[in-house]
Design a protein around this motif. Structure first.
Motif: not given
Length: 157
Positions: A30-31, A36-37, A41-44
């Protein structure tokens, strides 16, 4: 599991470890998915911000380049006007020193000459005198007649 926690059996401990291990693996998974999510999101977001900044910088550079080009065109026009003025003054000075007629003087003489030609033509019509064109035509006819007479004399002689 036994009622007395200090007296756990080996199979109970193994089962507890397996449960803890399974729960740990589930939490790590889960972590990892959450990380990854978040990273995605941070990369986008970072890419979006970078793209936005790049567009602002590009627009700023374009604006500055246009201002510089406009300034250069303005300077070129001023320099051309100054040079044209200075060259015109130099030409006028040289033509005065060399006794050449200025452009204005030549135009004035041309106007006067055209006026005189019109007056001569009008006087010639009034006094029944041939015009310049008529005189030129008569000269050509006389030259043609002279050529024919000479040709006839050569043939007969």
């Amino acid at each position: 599991m036994a009622d007395n926690p200090s007296r756990l059996s080996l199979p109970d401990v193994r089962a507890a470890v397996k449960r803890v291990q399974a729960e740990g693996e589930r939490l790590v998974g889960r972590l990892r998915r959450d990380t990854e999510a978040l990273v995605a999101r941070s990369r986008r977001q970072v890419v979006s911000e970078l793209l936005s900044t790049t567009r602002r910088v590009q627009a700023d550079v374009r604006d500055r380049a246009e201002r510089v080009l406009h300034d250069l065109d303005t300077r070129r026009a001023k320099i051309s006007a100054t040079l044209e003025s200075q060259v015109g003054g130099l030409v006028e000075t040289f033509s005065r020193r060399l006794n050449f007629a200025s452009r204005a003087e030549v135009q004035d003489i041309q106007k006067r000459l055209a006026g005189l030609e019109r007056r001569v033509d009008s006087l010639a019509k009034v006094r029944n005198v041939p015009t310049r064109d008529e005189v030129a035509d008569l000269r050509k006819r006389v030259a043609d007649l002279a050529d024919r007479l000479l040709a006839e004399r050569d043939e007969s002689g």
